[in-house]
Design a protein around this motif. Structure first.
Motif, PDB file in Angstrom:
ATOM      1  N   SER A   1       0.833  -1.201   0.000  1.00 36.32           N
ATOM      2  CA  SER A   1       0.000   0.000   0.000  1.00 36.32           C
ATOM      3  C   SER A   1       0.872   1.256   0.000  1.00 36.32           C
ATOM      4  CB  SER A   1      -0.918  -0.003   1.228  1.00 36.32           C
ATOM      5  OG  SER A   1      -1.534   1.251   1.395  1.00 36.32           O
ATOM      6  N   THR A   2       0.365   2.291  -0.635  1.00 37.80           N
ATOM      7  CA  THR A   2       1.098   3.565  -0.660  1.00 37.80           C
ATOM      8  C   THR A   2       1.180   4.195   0.728  1.00 37.80           C
ATOM      9  OG1 THR A   2      -0.975   4.705  -1.239  1.00 37.80           O
ATOM     10  CG2 THR A   2       0.498   4.057  -3.052  1.00 37.80           C
ATOM     11  N   GLU A   3       0.344   3.707   1.638  1.00 36.04           N
ATOM     12  CA  GLU A   3       0.352   4.206   3.011  1.00 36.04           C
ATOM     13  C   GLU A   3       1.309   3.420   3.904  1.00 36.04           C
ATOM     14  OE1 GLU A   3      -1.351   6.925   4.019  1.00 36.04           O
ATOM     15  OE2 GLU A   3      -1.890   7.146   1.901  1.00 36.04           O
ATOM     16  N   SER A   4       1.929   2.387   3.343  1.00 35.17           N
ATOM     17  CA  SER A   4       2.803   1.507   4.134  1.00 35.17           C
ATOM     18  C   SER A   4       4.257   1.700   3.735  1.00 35.17           C
ATOM     19  CB  SER A   4       2.396   0.045   3.937  1.00 35.17           C
ATOM     20  OG  SER A   4       1.036  -0.164   4.225  1.00 35.17           O
ATOM     21  N   ILE A   5       5.151   1.092   4.524  1.00 30.90           N
ATOM     22  CA  ILE A   5       6.586   1.098   4.224  1.00 30.90           C
ATOM     23  C   ILE A   5       7.121  -0.318   4.331  1.00 30.90           C
ATOM     24  CG2 ILE A   5       6.982   3.489   4.970  1.00 30.90           C
ATOM     25  CD1 ILE A   5       7.974   2.394   7.640  1.00 30.90           C
ATOM     26  N   TYR A   6       8.293  -0.534   3.714  1.00 30.50           N
ATOM     27  CA  TYR A   6       8.957  -1.828   3.792  1.00 30.50           C
ATOM     28  C   TYR A   6       9.823  -1.888   5.048  1.00 30.50           C
ATOM     29  CZ  TYR A   6       7.849  -2.513  -1.193  1.00 30.50           C
ATOM     30  OH  TYR A   6       7.205  -2.660  -2.400  1.00 30.50           O
ATOM     31  N   GLY A   7       9.995  -3.093   5.579  1.00 31.64           N
ATOM     32  CA  GLY A   7      10.890  -3.300   6.713  1.00 31.64           C
ATOM     33  C   GLY A   7      11.385  -4.726   6.715  1.00 31.64           C
ATOM     34  N   ARG A   8      12.373  -4.994   7.555  1.00 28.87           N
ATOM     35  CA  ARG A   8      12.875  -6.374   7.716  1.00 28.87           C
ATOM     36  C   ARG A   8      12.903  -6.723   9.194  1.00 28.87           C
ATOM     37  NH1 ARG A   8      18.176  -9.584   5.100  1.00 28.87           N
ATOM     38  NH2 ARG A   8      17.072 -11.600   5.121  1.00 28.87           N
ATOM     39  N   VAL A   9      12.455  -7.922   9.521  1.00 26.78           N
ATOM     40  CA  VAL A   9      12.435  -8.391  10.902  1.00 26.78           C
ATOM     41  C   VAL A   9      13.838  -8.815  11.299  1.00 26.78           C
ATOM     42  CG1 VAL A   9      11.474 -10.083  12.495  1.00 26.78           C
ATOM     43  CG2 VAL A   9      10.037  -9.152  10.666  1.00 26.78           C
ATOM     44  N   THR A  10      14.368  -8.199  12.355  1.00 28.14           N
ATOM     45  CA  THR A  10      15.729  -8.516  12.803  1.00 28.14           C
ATOM     46  C   THR A  10      15.764  -9.342  14.087  1.00 28.14           C
ATOM     47  OG1 THR A  10      15.877  -6.416  14.005  1.00 28.14           O
ATOM     48  CG2 THR A  10      16.652  -6.427  11.720  1.00 28.14           C
ATOM     49  N   ALA A  11      14.623  -9.450  14.775  1.00 28.89           N
ATOM     50  CA  ALA A  11      14.561 -10.288  15.979  1.00 28.89           C
ATOM     51  C   ALA A  11      13.098 -10.592  16.284  1.00 28.89           C
ATOM     52  CB  ALA A  11      15.224  -9.605  17.174  1.00 28.89           C
ATOM     53  N   VAL A  12      12.873 -11.755  16.878  1.00 29.98           N
ATOM     54  CA  VAL A  12      11.515 -12.175  17.254  1.00 29.98           C
ATOM     55  C   VAL A  12      11.487 -12.442  18.750  1.00 29.98           C
ATOM     56  CG1 VAL A  12       9.742 -13.952  17.008  1.00 29.98           C
ATOM     57  CG2 VAL A  12      10.983 -13.136  14.990  1.00 29.98           C
ATOM     58  N   PHE A  13      10.555 -11.794  19.438  1.00 31.50           N
ATOM     59  CA  PHE A  13      10.339 -12.023  20.855  1.00 31.50           C
ATOM     60  C   PHE A  13       8.934 -12.607  21.037  1.00 31.50           C
ATOM     61  CE2 PHE A  13      13.137  -8.370  20.225  1.00 31.50           C
ATOM     62  CZ  PHE A  13      14.285  -8.812  20.869  1.00 31.50           C
ATOM     63  N   LYS A  14       8.466 -12.733  22.235  1.00 29.20           N
ATOM     64  CA  LYS A  14       7.180 -13.389  22.470  1.00 29.20           C
ATOM     65  C   LYS A  14       6.024 -12.632  21.823  1.00 29.20           C
ATOM     66  CE  LYS A  14       4.215 -15.239  26.118  1.00 29.20           C
ATOM     67  NZ  LYS A  14       4.019 -15.433  27.583  1.00 29.20           N
ATOM     68  N   ASP A  15       5.932 -11.348  22.065  1.00 31.63           N
ATOM     69  CA  ASP A  15       4.810 -10.564  21.550  1.00 31.63           C
ATOM     70  C   ASP A  15       5.235  -9.427  20.626  1.00 31.63           C
ATOM     71  OD1 ASP A  15       2.780 -11.984  23.026  1.00 31.63           O
ATOM     72  OD2 ASP A  15       3.522 -10.971  24.827  1.00 31.63           O
ATOM     73  N   PHE A  16       6.553  -9.284  20.404  1.00 37.59           N
ATOM     74  CA  PHE A  16       7.041  -8.168  19.605  1.00 37.59           C
ATOM     75  C   PHE A  16       8.027  -8.648  18.550  1.00 37.59           C
ATOM     76  CE2 PHE A  16       5.823  -6.408  23.699  1.00 37.59           C
ATOM     77  CZ  PHE A  16       5.071  -5.293  23.337  1.00 37.59           C
ATOM     78  N   TYR A  17       8.189  -7.817  17.542  1.00 36.50           N
ATOM     79  CA  TYR A  17       9.161  -8.061  16.479  1.00 36.50           C
ATOM     80  C   TYR A  17      10.024  -6.821  16.338  1.00 36.50           C
ATOM     81  CZ  TYR A  17       5.816 -11.727  15.237  1.00 36.50           C
ATOM     82  OH  TYR A  17       4.977 -12.820  15.280  1.00 36.50           O
TER      83      TYR A  17
END
Length: 346
Positions: free
Chosen positions: A18-34
């Protein structure tokens, strides 16, 4: 740093968001957060649960995933993956470990950790991931004759490059760094305490990760990595560190199994019977190779074990196959009862 420094290539950029969104990359995974990095910053994100509600667990973001992120910091979707590494747990549930890597580095130390059966298990999943597997053998400086290990590797790791390194002296890293493509993403696989964190520090040239000493009695180190995490090294490589895995099921990775055991698959083409089980049938090329010692019995037995494990996971995840297996055993038990009755009458 930009997202391109973290491996954002045309393959991912061509996937529209979407034009309202941005790209990102996940660098770590925790229980409830990225933990996510974008062109602008690195921050902790959550997923928009409504977008993932009906999806499987493997559809959730993993370390290495490129994702679509809303302006308020929520992960909206996961972009199509180039490569993926997963495992089956004891409940036959697929667990995603990492995504979008170029090399799968299987790290083993030249002590109590060296195990060909485990190596074949890792190779099976590494080949199936779509990445290039590489074997890293640490503590090489403690071994006088490396040919002993080289000969063993040749029996199970066909065409897979192997590097003998030492994390303390940094010997062996020159060849590895020369052969790795610049700006590649590497995922490290290996047992708990095998020295993956020390390997990353040596590859980076600086101490990025806390390490712990190994025990003298069994050569096992303390487990210092507690979650899956990505590191961008100063020399441009991107490394995904994973915790050591006590449970490591191969799941249903047929392609990886066929590649890891390509020698047996090739022999099987020459068996007399097309449906040969390679156990006791006449004219079995696999059994002939075992008899003349051209095929290792250990290699063959591990192949059978992984095939049985794969079949188990398939049945558990397929009601039709599970029902077929139950019917087969019912028929066997019925036949046995009939035979026992016949014998008792005699």
């Amino acid at each position: 740093m930009t997202l391109k420094d973290y491996g954002f290539t045309d393959f991912f950029e061509k996937q529209e968001i979407s034009t309202e969104s941005i790209y990102g990359r996940v660098t770590a995974v925790f229980k409830d957060f990225y933990r996510v990095i974008t062109d602008e910053k690195e921050f902790l994100a959550t997923i928009k649960r409504g977008n993932f509600y009906e999806l499987s667990a493997t559809s959730l973001p993993a370390v290495g995933d490129f994702v679509e992120i809303s302006k308020d910091g929520q992960i909206l979707s996961v972009l199509t993956r180039k490569t993926v590494f997963s495992r089956m747990n004891k409940d036959s549930e697929e667990q995603l470990i990492a995504a979008n890597f170029d090399y799968a580095l299987i790290v083993m130390s030249l002590n109590h950790d060296f195990n060909l059966n485990r190596l074949e298990r890792y190779l099976t999943v590494a080949w199936d991931s779509g990445a290039t597997p590489i074997i890293i053998l640490t503590k090489a400086d403690l071994v006088e004759d490396l040919t002993v290990y080289t000969e063993q590797l040749e029996t199970v790791a066909y065409g897979v490059p192997a590097y003998y390194v030492d994390n303390l002296s940094h010997h062996g890293f020159e060849a590895l760094k020369r052969d790795l493509k610049p700006h590649s993403t590497l995922v490290l696989l290996g047992s708990s305490g095998v020295g993956k964190s020390s390997f990353i520090n040596s590859l980076a040239g600086v101490d990025l990760i806390k390490t712990a000493d190994i025990r003298a009695d069994d050569s096992k180190g303390k487990h210092t990595t507690t979650h899956r995490e990505m590191h961008l090294l100063n020399n441009g490589w991107i490394v995904i560190d994973t915790p050591g895995m006590r449970e490591f099921g191969v799941g249903i990775n047929h392609t990886g199994l066929e590649t890891t055991f390509s020698d047996i698959e090739e022999l099987a083409q020459h068996c007399r019977f097309r449906d040969c089980s390679h156990t006791k049938e006449p004219g079995c090329a696999v059994q002939t190779a075992i008899d003349d010692s051209s095929l290792s019995m250990q290699h063959y037995e591990n192949w059978l074990k992984l095939q049985r494990e794969m079949a188990y996971h398939e049945r558990k995840n397929s009601p039709a196959l599970a029902r077929q297996e139950r019917d087969r055993w019912k028929a066997i038990h019925k036949s046995l009862r009939t035979q026992l009755k016949t014998r008792s009458k005699k």
